[in-house]
Write an enzyme that holds these catalytic residues in place. Structure first.
Site, mmCIF file in Angstrom:
data_model
loop_
_atom_site.group_PDB
_atom_site.id
_atom_site.type_symbol
_atom_site.label_atom_id
_atom_site.label_comp_id
_atom_site.label_asym_id
_atom_site.label_seq_id
_atom_site.Cartn_x
_atom_site.Cartn_y
_atom_site.Cartn_z
ATOM 1 C CB CYS A 1 -0.993 -0.043 1.161
ATOM 2 S SG CYS A 1 -2.349 1.138 0.957
ATOM 3 C CG HIS B 1 -3.773 -3.280 3.119
ATOM 4 N ND1 HIS B 1 -2.860 -2.892 4.074
ATOM 5 C CD2 HIS B 1 -4.235 -2.141 2.539
ATOM 6 C CE1 HIS B 1 -2.774 -1.564 4.085
ATOM 7 N NE2 HIS B 1 -3.592 -1.088 3.162
ATOM 8 C CD GLU C 1 -1.836 -5.954 5.502
ATOM 9 O OE1 GLU C 1 -2.436 -4.908 5.760
ATOM 10 O OE2 GLU C 1 -1.268 -6.158 4.396
#
Length: 252
Positions: free
Chosen positions: A113, A214, A216
């Site tokens: 990001c 993102h 994660e």
């Protein structure tokens, strides 16, 4: 086990009776690294970034530039948009110093990001400061801490495609800025259907991969983190093999 570092926020945080400036990072980042087989360490912004970066990088095998507040538009020669976050020169200077130092040492780098945006700016690129004005859509930031889902198309023949496969891939988005002019030497590896850049990498042997989304937040798919950890393991093996033998030699 390779050591992978993640950059952190330096913001006000609350815990119990405390409401203080703090270095922190959302837990999913750390879990993504440790679940992928690396030890995770956190790197908060430093007061003297250049020597601090040189010091910490000597013990690292991989670097992740994480998400967070907007990059200063002054760094890419643009006037500040009213909706751009207040400047955080401490974090910008720290991450740019870490990126330079990592590249000098051949340490694998992964940008997430904001991390993609830092990399693009470091290579001379620029950013759209508010995508709803540039593209006419709020699809990338719903607000309220809710991640939007968007479909990106990954370009065949890229390192990103080698990790995730070419073609369509659903991602978690939370950003209101994005790449405008692509930095010199960087290759675009993914876009959404409105043309917005969603992935960048450096062609060749140097491991520098970045995504606008993102990863994660997708615990079911760790392939981007596994790719970084594999590159970090290979870097650690090379670093260990080239380390000087201590005086007096080694035991038989």
């Amino acid at each position: 086990m390779p050591v992978v570092a993640l950059t952190t926020y330096l913001e006000r945080a609350t815990q119990g009776v405390w409401d203080v400036p703090a270095a922190f990072l959302p837990r999913p980042y750390v879990e993504a690294v440790t679940a992928s087989g690396a030890a995770a360490v956190l790197l908060p912004p430093q007061a003297d970034p250049e020597p601090a970066a040189a010091a910490v990088l000597e013990g690292l095998d991989g670097l992740i530039l994480t998400g967070g507040v907007d990059v200063q538009p002054e760094l890419y020669g643009a006037a500040r948009h009213p909706l751009t976050d207040p400047a955080r020169p401490d974090r910008d200077a720290w991450e740019l110093a870490l990126l330079r130092g990592a590249r000098e040492r051949g340490i694998p780098v992964f940008g997430i990001c904001r991390g993609l945006q830092v990399i693009n700016v470091a290579f001379g690129g620029s950013l759209h400061q508010h995508l709803p004005e540039a593209l006419g859509t709020e699809r990338y930031r719903l607000g309220g801490g809710v991640f939007a889902e968007n479909t990106v198309r990954i370009t065949d023949g890229t390192r990103l495609a080698g990790l995730l496969g070419a073609g369509e891939y659903v991602v978690h988005s939370y950003h209101h800025q994005g790449v405008d002019r692509v930095g010199t030497g960087l290759a675009v590896t993914a876009r959404t259907d409105d043309g917005l850049v969603q992935g960048l990498e450096l062609p060749g042997d140097e491991y520098l991969v970045a995504v606008q989304w993102h990863p994660e937040e997708n615990a079911a798919d760790r392939r981007l983190f596994l790719g970084l950890v594999a590159a970090a393991s290979a870097f650690r093996a090379r670093r260990t093999a080239s380390a000087p033998v201590p005086a007096g030699g080694t035991d038989a």
